[in-house]
Design a protein around this motif. Sequence first.
Motif, mmCIF file in Angstrom:
data_model
loop_
_atom_site.group_PDB
_atom_site.id
_atom_site.type_symbol
_atom_site.label_atom_id
_atom_site.label_comp_id
_atom_site.label_asym_id
_atom_site.label_seq_id
_atom_site.Cartn_x
_atom_site.Cartn_y
_atom_site.Cartn_z
ATOM 1 N N ILE A 1 0.869 -1.169 0.000
ATOM 2 C CA ILE A 1 0.000 0.000 0.000
ATOM 3 C C ILE A 1 0.906 1.220 0.000
ATOM 4 N N SER A 2 0.798 2.037 -1.040
ATOM 5 C CA SER A 2 1.675 3.209 -1.193
ATOM 6 C C SER A 2 0.856 4.481 -1.084
ATOM 7 N N ILE A 3 1.289 5.349 -0.190
ATOM 8 C CA ILE A 3 0.631 6.641 -0.009
ATOM 9 C C ILE A 3 1.664 7.720 -0.304
ATOM 10 N N HIS A 4 1.389 8.526 -1.320
ATOM 11 C CA HIS A 4 2.292 9.618 -1.712
ATOM 12 C C HIS A 4 1.565 10.937 -1.471
ATOM 13 N N MET A 5 2.169 11.804 -0.669
ATOM 14 C CA MET A 5 1.557 13.087 -0.352
ATOM 15 C C MET A 5 2.480 14.205 -0.828
ATOM 16 N N ASP A 6 1.909 15.153 -1.561
ATOM 17 C CA ASP A 6 2.724 16.265 -2.054
ATOM 18 C C ASP A 6 2.805 17.373 -0.996
ATOM 19 N N ALA A 7 3.515 18.425 -1.320
ATOM 20 C CA ALA A 7 3.731 19.527 -0.380
ATOM 21 C C ALA A 7 2.433 20.261 -0.036
ATOM 22 N N GLU A 8 1.422 20.156 -0.888
ATOM 23 C CA GLU A 8 0.133 20.805 -0.649
ATOM 24 C C GLU A 8 -0.783 19.952 0.223
ATOM 25 N N GLY A 9 -0.354 18.750 0.555
ATOM 26 C CA GLY A 9 -1.154 17.871 1.405
ATOM 27 C C GLY A 9 -2.094 16.960 0.637
ATOM 28 N N LYS A 10 -1.970 16.928 -0.686
ATOM 29 C CA LYS A 10 -2.815 16.054 -1.506
ATOM 30 C C LYS A 10 -2.106 14.720 -1.714
#
Length: 191
Positions: free
Chosen positions: A124-133
Amino acid sequence: MQSHSNEPQQEEQERPKPSRKRRVLVGVAWLLGLLMVGWWVLSSEMFLRGVVLKELGKAVGAQITCESVHWHQRRSVVLQGVRVKAIGQEPCLEAGEITFNYQLGDLLAGNIDLGDITFVEPVISIHMDAEGKSNLDPFFEQREKSGELEPVRIGRLALQQGTVDFQRQFHSGSEERVRLTHLEIRGENIG
């Protein structure tokens, strides 16, 4: 002048018409043949990939792919080499194998009642960008748009040899990574 013979016409007229019984038997044979071909198509891996997984993907706003499928129409589906990703995002789930056990009658009646779901070696991969998305956001946005959802019941859920990868980007350009491995999760009577 040429002479014409009436003999071929008389032979055609003298041939007896097929009996009603024979026509009914031929019709039943065709119907059974069509049913067999229809069952073969509906039970094929091609149908599961091209129709069922595609429609499921549309319903949740994802692309679902797999390397192979073993399908027993009335009771279970085994997907191998599964990959799920929200459209336009990084993959959020990859699994060596996912097994679903169900009762076809319940599903046809509109009850989403899955007896067992087993995930083998899921990542399970969760990638979060700098904007929190994150790469999971499209699933939740899809859920908000659809409104009232049908309840889903899972008799038993098992996650074997799982991995969770979390990656977060910061405005400064740095990133945070967390990886959990060798997860074993079991649950019963969910939903």
